[in-house]
Design a protein around this motif. Sequence first.
Motif: not given
Length: 487
Positions: A39-68
């Motif tokens: 669980d400690d390992h999962l929390r570390e990986r989740a904290a590191a992935l949140v910025p990339d996940a947020r950027a992926l959601l913004r690109a998809g919501a803005a209709g930019r396939p290549k950026a997504a």
Amino acid sequence: MRLSARIGLAVGCTVPLLVLASGWLLLQFVARDLHRAEDDHLRERAAALVPDARALLRAGAAGRPKAADTRERALYSAALDVGVRIVGPDGSFSGGPQPDSGVPLPARTGTPVTVRAEDDSWRALARPVRTPLATGTLWVFAPDTADRGRLRLVRRRVLVTTVLAAPLSGLLAWGMSAGAAAPLRRLTRSTAGLDPRTDRARPPLERTGIAEADELAATVRTVLARYDEQAARTAEALDTARSFSAAAAHELRTPLMSMGTNLDILVGHPGLPEPDRTEVVADLEREHGRLLGLLVMLRDLGRGDLVEADAFRTADLTEIAETAVAEARRRSPGALIALDAPAGVTVRGWESGLRLLLDNLLANALAHGVDARGRASVTVGIRRADEWIVLTVDDDGAGVPECDRERIFERFRRGPASAGSGLGLTLVAQQAALHRGTVTVGDAPGGAGARFEVRLPAAAGELPYRRDWLIGTAGTYRSQSFPKEGS
């Protein structure tokens, strides 16, 4: 079932249950420790992935396939050894090891949980991802190695230990209990063929180191000792009964024959002159009184032979003497009876026996202590002399010749002019001996008359070896201990 088999069966059933309970606790502790690391390992990986996940959601919501696509590859590269799944309003993105999309996931939670899919299990952690344009959920997955690997190994070992513990613990407990029960088996063998009625052998006194076995052996010896004591008492009672019947048959024969002769005279001569008839009736009354006195004396001798140690208490000798003197004065109002005794003189003794001793000494003094004027004068004295309590009875009679001073205490010894049973002074000697004392006869202090002196020990102690006074022969009976005060 033997005790060793019972103990072995009980231990053989109890130990496996204890092993299972301990193994279950061990599994819980091991699983918790392993899950904590995952669980400690999962929390570390989740904290590191949140910025990339947020950027992926913004690109998809803005209709930019290549950026997504670029953000998705960056997300998967950052995930490394965990599986990633982003669930958003326009669909989901997933990559890496994780359950199939058809496996239901729990509600959003901030703590790791276990997700099971057929034969596999996963640890999953959800993190909310929010952007101005869209909101989604980031799931991070890792194989549950604690459930699939180490816990299974621990579980198998616990089961194997449980299976082996049942017979081994049972055999070990049986062996140990069999060794512990060996003293009981020896005690059983030593007492199995023992008949206390015919066999005088008793279990030996030996220490085995096992308290229960030693206590049981001591109890068996105590029971047998009590049986021996009761058997000895029964034998004494039977001997006393035989002595009583023999003495009664011997001593009652003469008065009964005399009474029978007098009755034959009365029946065979109805016209017997009045003076002769009066003489015959008076003779019958004397014989009747003699019979009653003899039976009472024999009974008292028997009671003395059978008295038990627990009948002895601290007795007030002065009080007993006062009661005996008062009774003697009532029966012989013409006699002069004086008592010289300090108050509170106590001895360890049988109160009834001490009263018998005094009554018979007073009766003897009143019968034989008559002076030249025909009047009986008796003085009873009690005093302390070192470790002894001295009781004296003085009279003004003719005294006792030196040649007869030992023999007058013998059974059925009567003087030429005595009308008694010949057992009164025998009772005095019996009670004196029973109280570890002595009785002697000598001259009275004034030179005329007799003095009977009884010495009784002031301190308590054991009863002496007893004597069968009914048949007049010494016997080596057991000694008895005086009971403690208040027992």
